[in-house]
Design an enzyme around this catalytic site. Sequence first.
Site, PDB file in Angstrom:
ATOM      1  N   HIS A   1      38.347  13.424  11.211  1.00  0.00           N
ATOM      2  CA  HIS A   1      39.498  14.318  11.092  1.00  0.00           C
ATOM      3  C   HIS A   1      40.328  14.136  12.368  1.00  0.00           C
ATOM      4  CE1 HIS A   1      41.648  18.193  11.134  1.00  0.00           C
ATOM      5  NE2 HIS A   1      41.348  18.310   9.856  1.00  0.00           N
TER       6      HIS A   1
ATOM      7  N   ASP B   1      31.310  16.931  15.265  1.00  0.00           N
ATOM      8  CA  ASP B   1      32.260  17.778  14.552  1.00  0.00           C
ATOM      9  C   ASP B   1      31.522  18.288  13.308  1.00  0.00           C
ATOM     10  OD1 ASP B   1      34.126  18.821  12.855  1.00  0.00           O
ATOM     11  OD2 ASP B   1      35.465  17.090  12.880  1.00  0.00           O
TER      12      ASP B   1
ATOM     13  N   GLN C   1      32.209  20.325   8.444  1.00  0.00           N
ATOM     14  CA  GLN C   1      31.774  20.184   7.051  1.00  0.00           C
ATOM     15  C   GLN C   1      30.258  20.043   6.962  1.00  0.00           C
ATOM     16  OE1 GLN C   1      34.063  20.593   4.758  1.00  0.00           O
ATOM     17  NE2 GLN C   1      35.907  20.254   5.976  1.00  0.00           N
TER      18      GLN C   1
ATOM     19  N   LYS D   1      35.840  28.062   7.530  1.00  0.00           N
ATOM     20  CA  LYS D   1      35.254  27.202   6.482  1.00  0.00           C
ATOM     21  C   LYS D   1      33.864  27.718   6.090  1.00  0.00           C
ATOM     22  CE  LYS D   1      37.686  23.188   8.289  1.00  0.00           C
ATOM     23  NZ  LYS D   1      38.645  22.685   7.316  1.00  0.00           N
TER      24      LYS D   1
ATOM     25  N   CYS E   1      44.222  15.058   6.917  1.00  0.00           N
ATOM     26  CA  CYS E   1      44.153  14.922   8.387  1.00  0.00           C
ATOM     27  C   CYS E   1      43.190  13.804   8.766  1.00  0.00           C
ATOM     28  CB  CYS E   1      43.745  16.224   9.063  1.00  0.00           C
ATOM     29  SG  CYS E   1      44.922  17.543   8.807  1.00  0.00           S
TER      30      CYS E   1
HETATM   31  N1  PMP Z   1      36.992  18.491  11.420  1.00  0.00           N
HETATM   32  C1  PMP Z   1      36.811  18.454  10.108  1.00  0.00           C
HETATM   33  C2  PMP Z   1      35.795  17.506   9.527  1.00  0.00           C
HETATM   34  C3  PMP Z   1      37.558  19.283   9.263  1.00  0.00           C
HETATM   35  O1  PMP Z   1      37.373  19.239   7.943  1.00  0.00           O
HETATM   36  C4  PMP Z   1      38.506  20.154   9.840  1.00  0.00           C
HETATM   37  C5  PMP Z   1      39.366  21.062   8.988  1.00  0.00           C
HETATM   38  N2  PMP Z   1      39.925  20.417   7.878  1.00  0.00           N
HETATM   39  C6  PMP Z   1      38.646  20.158  11.235  1.00  0.00           C
HETATM   40  C7  PMP Z   1      37.868  19.317  11.993  1.00  0.00           C
HETATM   41  C8  PMP Z   1      39.615  21.055  11.927  1.00  0.00           C
HETATM   42  O2  PMP Z   1      39.303  22.395  11.744  1.00  0.00           O
HETATM   43  P1  PMP Z   1      40.304  23.548  12.185  1.00  0.00           P
HETATM   44  O3  PMP Z   1      41.652  23.198  11.634  1.00  0.00           O
HETATM   45  O4  PMP Z   1      39.728  24.775  11.580  1.00  0.00           O
HETATM   46  O5  PMP Z   1      40.296  23.588  13.680  1.00  0.00           O
END
Ligand code: PMP
Length: 417
Positions: A133, A210, A213, A236, A374
């Site tokens: 991401h 990270d 997920q 999430k 993203c």
């Molecule tokens: N890493 C991953 C794998 C994600 O799926 C996301 C959110 N789509 C993020 C980071 C970023 O999370 P946030 O926008 O809540 O900071």
Amino acid sequence: MTPEPRKQTVTSFDADAIRREFPILSTEVHGKPLIYLDSAASSQKPQRVLDALSAAYSETYANVHRGLHFLSEASTDAYEAVRGKVASLINAHDPAEVVFTSGATMSLNLIAHCYGNTYLSEGDEVLITVAEHHANIVPWHLLGDRVGSRTVAAPVNEDGSFDLDVFKSHITERTKIIAIPHVSNVLGTVFPVREIAALAHENGAICVVDGCQGVTHMPVDVGELGCDFYVFSGHKLYGPSGIGICWGRSDIWAELPPFMGGGDMIDDVETDSSTYALPPHRFEAGTPAIAETIGLGAAIDFVQSIGMDALRDHEMDLLRYGHQRLAAVEGLNFIGQAVGKSGVISFTLDEVHPHDISTLIDQDGVAIRAGHHCAQPLMKFYGLSSTARASVAVYNQRSDFDKLAESLEKVNRIFKG
Ligand code: PMP
């Protein structure tokens, strides 16, 4: 501080009862029952989280760590108790290792600043994968702008699976940070964190995970994974937005300088210098997201009342069924088919643009995500600009995929006549 004991749930899994806890799931969209398959972007909230948010404002609200009056102490106690709940969820041995942030994005930026600025210099490398991401890419680029480090990305296999030997070949003596997803938000690939963390340590690097997920879909034990940092976002995990977690090893936190300066993170302040509080408060400047943090505590109670093993088993069943159901849709191509994948099903539908898919099936009440998620480097890796993505949470049911498949067949009829 001691963590709450890790909760073991023995109650049987009652999918209907769990679903009933989410008021939004009984609403309609365009006159159709809502089918929510976009939880990887953000999950819906159970009533107990909404109640906790409301109670935090209507019963115990005051600023934390500041007052000596009743409400300030009640608010501080409720807020600080969540550190123990997070520690219990990820089996951290000390709640003081849990730093509250606004979300995974802030957590990764915090690590890039505090750790990166301290330990990396010109020519050092941060090793990531193409499946990150942007939150686990751009902070390392910004670090590079500050200290002259480089970001290197290892590929995944065509089917989205991960090859440890290929990854290994990207490690050099300049690799100082290895930053990986626990689970890809596009491919669903579950990365072998334990092996990668061991590899990082053998090569004198740290391993940043990270977990956005990951922690939402499976039990996490940071000690067993052996990583140095594990980050995720509350929104999430059935919790509110605006609260995230940056877990790190206490010996690493102890040596790091603050991220931001302000109230709550200090020991002593003179007009020309300051000394700083011990972790975790050293990294938590200013008034935090008090009610949201308390709401996250309620969300953790929710998942622990189900049990992360039971939650994972339910979702894995849904994912298997979803793949089977969607495989029958003409022209549908899966993006990411690694064995043991979790959480998401990304796909394209022959010539139909993913945005059109999402817009059309929305008319049937079906919410999925379409876009680059993203993850532009991953889209480029596959030669795509976007994909459609259905993602699951504990409240989904097999019939959600029946509805999605029917709706996709309708899209096919519109486009193919
Ligand atoms: N890493 C991953 C794998 C994600 O799926 C996301 C959110 N789509 C993020 C980071 C970023 O999370 P946030 O926008 O809540 O900071």
